[in-house]
Design a protein around this motif. Structure first.
Motif, mmCIF file in Angstrom:
data_model
loop_
_atom_site.group_PDB
_atom_site.id
_atom_site.type_symbol
_atom_site.label_atom_id
_atom_site.label_comp_id
_atom_site.label_asym_id
_atom_site.label_seq_id
_atom_site.Cartn_x
_atom_site.Cartn_y
_atom_site.Cartn_z
ATOM 1 N N ASN A 319 117.473 -46.269 -33.727
ATOM 2 C CA ASN A 319 116.394 -45.873 -34.650
ATOM 3 C C ASN A 319 116.412 -46.736 -35.912
ATOM 4 N N LYS A 322 114.986 -49.947 -35.087
ATOM 5 C CA LYS A 322 113.541 -49.855 -34.811
ATOM 6 C C LYS A 322 112.721 -49.732 -36.087
ATOM 7 N N TYR A 323 113.214 -48.875 -37.005
ATOM 8 C CA TYR A 323 112.382 -48.536 -38.166
ATOM 9 C C TYR A 323 112.703 -49.369 -39.418
ATOM 10 N N ASP A 347 119.770 -47.324 -43.586
ATOM 11 C CA ASP A 347 118.895 -48.485 -43.380
ATOM 12 C C ASP A 347 117.965 -48.627 -44.574
ATOM 13 N N ILE A 360 111.977 -33.998 -37.853
ATOM 14 C CA ILE A 360 112.263 -35.133 -36.958
ATOM 15 C C ILE A 360 113.355 -34.800 -35.931
ATOM 16 N N TYR A 365 108.932 -34.707 -31.803
ATOM 17 C CA TYR A 365 108.321 -34.909 -33.118
ATOM 18 C C TYR A 365 108.439 -36.378 -33.510
ATOM 19 N N ARG A 366 107.273 -36.963 -33.816
ATOM 20 C CA ARG A 366 107.261 -38.342 -34.293
ATOM 21 C C ARG A 366 106.441 -38.398 -35.561
ATOM 22 N N VAL A 367 106.940 -39.124 -36.546
ATOM 23 C CA VAL A 367 106.226 -39.142 -37.830
ATOM 24 C C VAL A 367 104.890 -39.850 -37.681
ATOM 25 N N ASN A 372 104.974 -45.293 -33.329
ATOM 26 C CA ASN A 372 106.177 -45.071 -32.540
ATOM 27 C C ASN A 372 105.962 -45.274 -31.052
ATOM 28 N N GLY A 377 109.180 -44.963 -28.610
ATOM 29 C CA GLY A 377 109.829 -43.656 -28.774
ATOM 30 C C GLY A 377 109.015 -42.495 -28.238
ATOM 31 N N HIS A 378 109.737 -41.420 -27.867
ATOM 32 C CA HIS A 378 109.062 -40.194 -27.434
ATOM 33 C C HIS A 378 109.386 -39.028 -28.349
ATOM 34 N N GLY A 379 110.183 -39.298 -29.347
ATOM 35 C CA GLY A 379 110.567 -38.204 -30.254
ATOM 36 C C GLY A 379 111.646 -37.317 -29.676
ATOM 37 N N GLY A 381 114.982 -38.682 -29.138
ATOM 38 C CA GLY A 381 116.297 -39.222 -29.527
ATOM 39 C C GLY A 381 117.041 -38.322 -30.493
ATOM 40 N N LEU A 382 116.382 -37.958 -31.607
ATOM 41 C CA LEU A 382 117.070 -37.164 -32.629
ATOM 42 C C LEU A 382 117.327 -35.729 -32.156
HETATM 43 P P1 ADP Z 1 111.682 -41.763 -31.362
HETATM 44 O O1 ADP Z 1 112.067 -42.033 -29.976
HETATM 45 O O2 ADP Z 1 110.228 -41.592 -31.599
HETATM 46 O O3 ADP Z 1 112.326 -42.699 -32.321
HETATM 47 P P2 ADP Z 1 113.484 -39.857 -32.471
HETATM 48 O O4 ADP Z 1 113.708 -38.423 -32.130
HETATM 49 O O5 ADP Z 1 114.629 -40.752 -32.352
HETATM 50 O O6 ADP Z 1 112.273 -40.309 -31.605
HETATM 51 O O7 ADP Z 1 112.940 -39.869 -33.931
HETATM 52 C C1 ADP Z 1 111.939 -38.970 -34.338
HETATM 53 C C2 ADP Z 1 111.128 -39.581 -35.467
HETATM 54 O O8 ADP Z 1 111.942 -39.676 -36.625
HETATM 55 C C3 ADP Z 1 110.700 -40.975 -35.197
HETATM 56 O O9 ADP Z 1 109.489 -40.980 -34.487
HETATM 57 C C4 ADP Z 1 110.553 -41.545 -36.579
HETATM 58 O O10 ADP Z 1 109.280 -41.221 -37.091
HETATM 59 C C5 ADP Z 1 111.599 -40.803 -37.376
HETATM 60 N N1 ADP Z 1 112.813 -41.621 -37.567
HETATM 61 C C6 ADP Z 1 113.927 -41.612 -36.840
HETATM 62 N N2 ADP Z 1 114.843 -42.492 -37.299
HETATM 63 C C7 ADP Z 1 114.298 -43.068 -38.378
HETATM 64 C C8 ADP Z 1 114.735 -44.068 -39.318
HETATM 65 N N3 ADP Z 1 115.951 -44.642 -39.229
HETATM 66 N N4 ADP Z 1 113.889 -44.412 -40.306
HETATM 67 C C9 ADP Z 1 112.691 -43.845 -40.420
HETATM 68 N N5 ADP Z 1 112.191 -42.896 -39.573
HETATM 69 C C10 ADP Z 1 112.987 -42.522 -38.575
#
Ligand code: ADP
Length: 416
Positions: A319, A322-323, A347, A360, A365-367, A372, A377-379, A381-382
């Protein structure tokens, strides 16, 4: 409702029956005392009472029985069924005269109703040898008025019904609210489950639609070479990869939900689970013109499943990569916080606004959905990361990395 009703009715019946039977028992005991007193009439010579014909005077004539009740009436019948102690009954005679002798009832305890008055009675045959000539050889019906006791039983019954009804209503209200409170987490998880299935179906449909479109398009051009359709094929392959990772993630979540994943907990130090997953990221991050800083100095003993924590670290580093845009910095460092060990992935990327900081970690959930989707991403991971931390009795949260970016903090308990 039904169980409370059954409980209260059972309890009520037991209490009522006990009360009723104990009342009747005490009445019957009084009558038995009288029977004994009549059968053991003392010798008339020793008696001081001048009226030996009054059978009701046997208490006074002999040793008075202290337990003998006042409501008792004694009817003496001769063998032919004729009432022989009219005079001693006084004004009670007008009420009791209708009672007939029934020889079959000898020694039977009965409840009889005369002129709306209730009597508990027993008929005895007195032996001819009895010292009281009034009783000797006759039938004696001992009757005890039990109107007061019956009234008491009826009152008790009414009070019991009203009380139990009130308590039943109270129990219902309490159980309704308790049930509601108990149902809250179930309803919540049921809703989450439904949302999860809906989201999963939605996520699966998008790549499938794309693949279907591309395949149908290629079918319309059967004479073309693979090289000509490389783009359609590569797009389809990308989507297949996305589907693959999505189904893997779904499987991980479903397995941990149903607690079917076997965890391998062991005592270990951070070196043994942080280094491996970090290594490949060095190259990836550098190849994207970003800076990667590692500052891991603590070596506490932890009790965890190394593979799971590695998976968690990959999610967070992935993540962060990616971000975070080009020239950004990704850093991993650790610190001790009381009896907790923390490792932080920071980061200088897009950051997470306050309102999204908790969300998140929710599934799907994706911002920024459009952005994304492009980043794959599918939301999930977290959500997986949070689940891993939870089974380790730890804590994960995100905070701002100043001046910009975010810091994901993983807190794990130290094993002493
Ligand atoms: P995804 O596969 O979409 O990354 P995650 O569950 O890993 O799904 O993350 C959920 C959301 O949290 C992401 O879509 C992103 O919007 C936000 N996010 C996660 N990690 C970061 C990060 N390091 N910086 C900014 N936003 C993040």
């Amino acid at each position: 409702m039904a169980s409370f009703a059954i409980l209260f009715i059972t309890l009520g019946l037991i209490i009522f029956n006990l009360f009723q039977s104990s009342t009747y028992k005490s009445i019957d005991k009084d009558i038995r005392n009288q029977v004994v007193a009549i059968k053991k009439q003392p010798n008339m010579q020793k008696q001081t009472n001048p009226d030996p014909h009054d059978p009701n005077n046997h208490f006074i004539n002999s040793k008075p029985d202290p337990k003998a009740p006042f409501q008792a009436s004694i009817l003496v019948f001769n063998n032919k069924g004729k009432l022989t102690n009219k005079s001693s009954l006084g004004n009670r005679y007008s009420v009791l005269k209708n009672i007939k002798l029934n020889k079959r009832n000898v020694n039977l305890k009965q409840t009889i109703v005369v002129n709306n008055m209730n009597f508990r009675s027993i008929l005895i045959k007195v032996s001819k040898k009895n010292n009281n000539p009034m009783y000797a050889g006759n039938y004696v019906l001992i009757m005890q008025n039990i109107d007061t006791q019956i009234q008491a039983i009826q009152n008790f019954e009414q009070i019991l019904i009203v009380t139990f009804f009130i308590f039943w209503i109270i129990a219902l209200v309490i159980s309704y609210f308790l049930a509601k409170i108990n149902m809250l987490p179930i309803v919540k998880s049921w809703k989450q489950q439904t949302e999860f299935v809906n989201d999963a179906a939605h996520e699966l449909r998008t790549p499938l639609t794309i693949i279907q479109g591309k395949l149908e398009y290629m079918l319309t051009k059967p004479n073309k070479k693979i090289i000509d359709e490389a783009e359609a094929i590569s797009v389809s392959l990308d989507e297949v990869n996305r589907l693959n990772s999505l189904t893997n993630n779904l499987l991980v979540l479903a397995r941990s939900d149903s607690a079917t994943t076997k965890l391998n907990f062991e005592l270990t130090k951070p070196d043994f689970f942080l280094k491996d997953p970090i290594e490949p990221f060095k190259d990836i991050i550098n190849s994207q013109s970003k800076v990667f800083q590692i500052n891991l100095i603590h070596r506490p003993t932890l009790y965890l499943d190394r593979d799971k924590i590695k998976q968690l670290l990959i999610i967070l580093l992935d993540n962060a990569t990616k971000y975070t845009p080009k020239n950004g910095t990704i850093k991993i460092y650790d610190q001790m916080e009381g009896s907790k060990y923390q490792f932080v992935i920071s980061d200088t990327g897009v950051g997470v606004v306050d309102k999204d900081k908790n969300k998140i970690f929710d599934r799907f959930y994706r911002v920024d959905k459009s952005r994304n989707t492009n980043s794959g991403g599918h939301g999930l991971g977290l959500a997986i990361a949070k689940q891993i931390v939870t089974v380790h009795k730890g804590h994960i949260y995100v905070r701002n990395n100043l001046p910009h970016g975010s810091e994901f903090v993983v807190e794990l308990p130290i094993k002493h």
